[in-house]
Design a protein around this motif. Structure first.
Motif, PDB file in Angstrom:
ATOM      1  N   TYR A   1       0.819  -1.210   0.000  1.00 29.02           N
ATOM      2  CA  TYR A   1       0.000   0.000   0.000  1.00 29.02           C
ATOM      3  C   TYR A   1       0.854   1.261   0.000  1.00 29.02           C
ATOM      4  N   LEU A   2       1.909   1.270   0.794  1.00 33.38           N
ATOM      5  CA  LEU A   2       2.746   2.462   0.896  1.00 33.38           C
ATOM      6  C   LEU A   2       3.763   2.573  -0.233  1.00 33.38           C
TER       7      LEU A   2
ATOM      8  N   HIS B   1      -0.744   2.320  -3.514  1.00 29.33           N
ATOM      9  CA  HIS B   1      -2.050   2.169  -2.848  1.00 29.33           C
ATOM     10  C   HIS B   1      -2.802   0.932  -3.321  1.00 29.33           C
TER      11      HIS B   1
ATOM     12  N   VAL C   1     -10.417  -0.789  -2.973  1.00 31.08           N
ATOM     13  CA  VAL C   1      -9.489   0.094  -3.672  1.00 31.08           C
ATOM     14  C   VAL C   1      -9.718   0.021  -5.178  1.00 31.08           C
TER      15      VAL C   1
ATOM     16  N   GLY D   1      -4.727   8.662  -7.133  1.00 32.00           N
ATOM     17  CA  GLY D   1      -3.807   7.898  -6.303  1.00 32.00           C
ATOM     18  C   GLY D   1      -4.031   6.406  -6.320  1.00 32.00           C
ATOM     19  N   PHE D   2      -5.034   5.943  -7.085  1.00 33.79           N
ATOM     20  CA  PHE D   2      -5.328   4.515  -7.159  1.00 33.79           C
ATOM     21  C   PHE D   2      -5.240   4.049  -8.614  1.00 33.79           C
TER      22      PHE D   2
ATOM     23  N   SER E   1      -4.499  -2.868  -8.911  1.00 35.84           N
ATOM     24  CA  SER E   1      -5.423  -3.600  -8.048  1.00 35.84           C
ATOM     25  C   SER E   1      -5.911  -4.878  -8.718  1.00 35.84           C
TER      26      SER E   1
END
Length: 228
Positions: A36-37, A41, A53, A63-64, A69
């Motif tokens: 995530y970091l 993200h 997410v 930011g995604f 994902s």
């Protein structure tokens, strides 16, 4: 007159296995801190969070990333399918054997991710490699942990059900299980892993926490080799 061998209480059985599962929960927090970091993200251990997410990304939230994902989800599902086949092949009578094999595979996959992170120069290929390796490892592990069926520790990457049971069955709820040390320990383990993982990512980069996670997985594989 022969003395009967005392039977252990259910709560005392598999203490070593409970320890292993709690340690794996710590590692889940570390892996998600890395992903995530450090990988844009995206979650590679907690698929509940990752699906949410993915929804954020699909809606265009800044930011995604939908590709990141989606790649994590696909790798996790592939790992889970592989883990299911491993469990079916070894059978329920050899749980330590297939758990050991799973943990050894997880250690190898996360170690490979650590090497990539420590030697990477950045770029899209590196990001997807780290996502794929860690998500596959988490899917593989979760499939086998689920097969173990240890009460209150049927998953090492998500705590929604654990938290619900902890409160709903406490004195605040129906009081059917006012004490649940495993559930409390699981929550604390994930928090501890997230804190440690985040600290290492912020101060040491992505490679070090992955290397630590790989080493611990390897140790746990050895620990599970003991007798039932």
């Amino acid at each position: 007159m022969p003395t009967a061998t005392p039977t252990r209480e259910p709560g005392t059985r598999g203490v070593r296995l409970v320890f292993v599962l709690l340690a794996l929960t710590v590692l889940s927090g570390m892996i998600d801190a890395v992903s995530y970091l450090g990988l844009g993200h995206v979650f590679t251990a907690n698929m509940t969070g990752n699906v949410v997410v993915l929804g954020f990304a699909a809606a265009g939230a800044p930011g995604f990333s939908v590709p990141h994902s989606a790649a994590s989800l696909a790798a996790f599902l592939l790992g889970a399918a592989t883990g299911g086949r491993v469990a079916a092949r070894f059978g329920g009578g050899a749980r330590r054997r297939w758990m050991r094999a799973t943990l050894a595979a997880e250690a190898a996959l996360v170690a490979a991710a650590a090497v990539v992170a420590l030697t990477r120069t950045g770029g899209t290929a590196t990001t997807y490699t780290l996502i794929g390796l860690t998500a596959f490892a988490m899917g593989l592990r979760n499939a086998n942990v689920r097969k173990l069926g240890v009460p209150d520790l049927t998953a090492t990457t998500v705590l929604t059900t654990t938290l619900t049971g902890l409160v709903a069955e406490s004195h605040l709820g129906d009081a059917t299980r006012p004490r649940s040390p495993r559930r409390v320990a699981a929550v604390l383990a994930l928090i501890a892993g997230a804190v440690l993982g985040a600290w290492l990512v912020l101060h040491q980069g992505l490679g070090v926490p992955l290397l630590v996670a790989a080493a611990v997985s390897g140790v746990l594989a050895v620990v599970t080799s003991g007798r039932e």
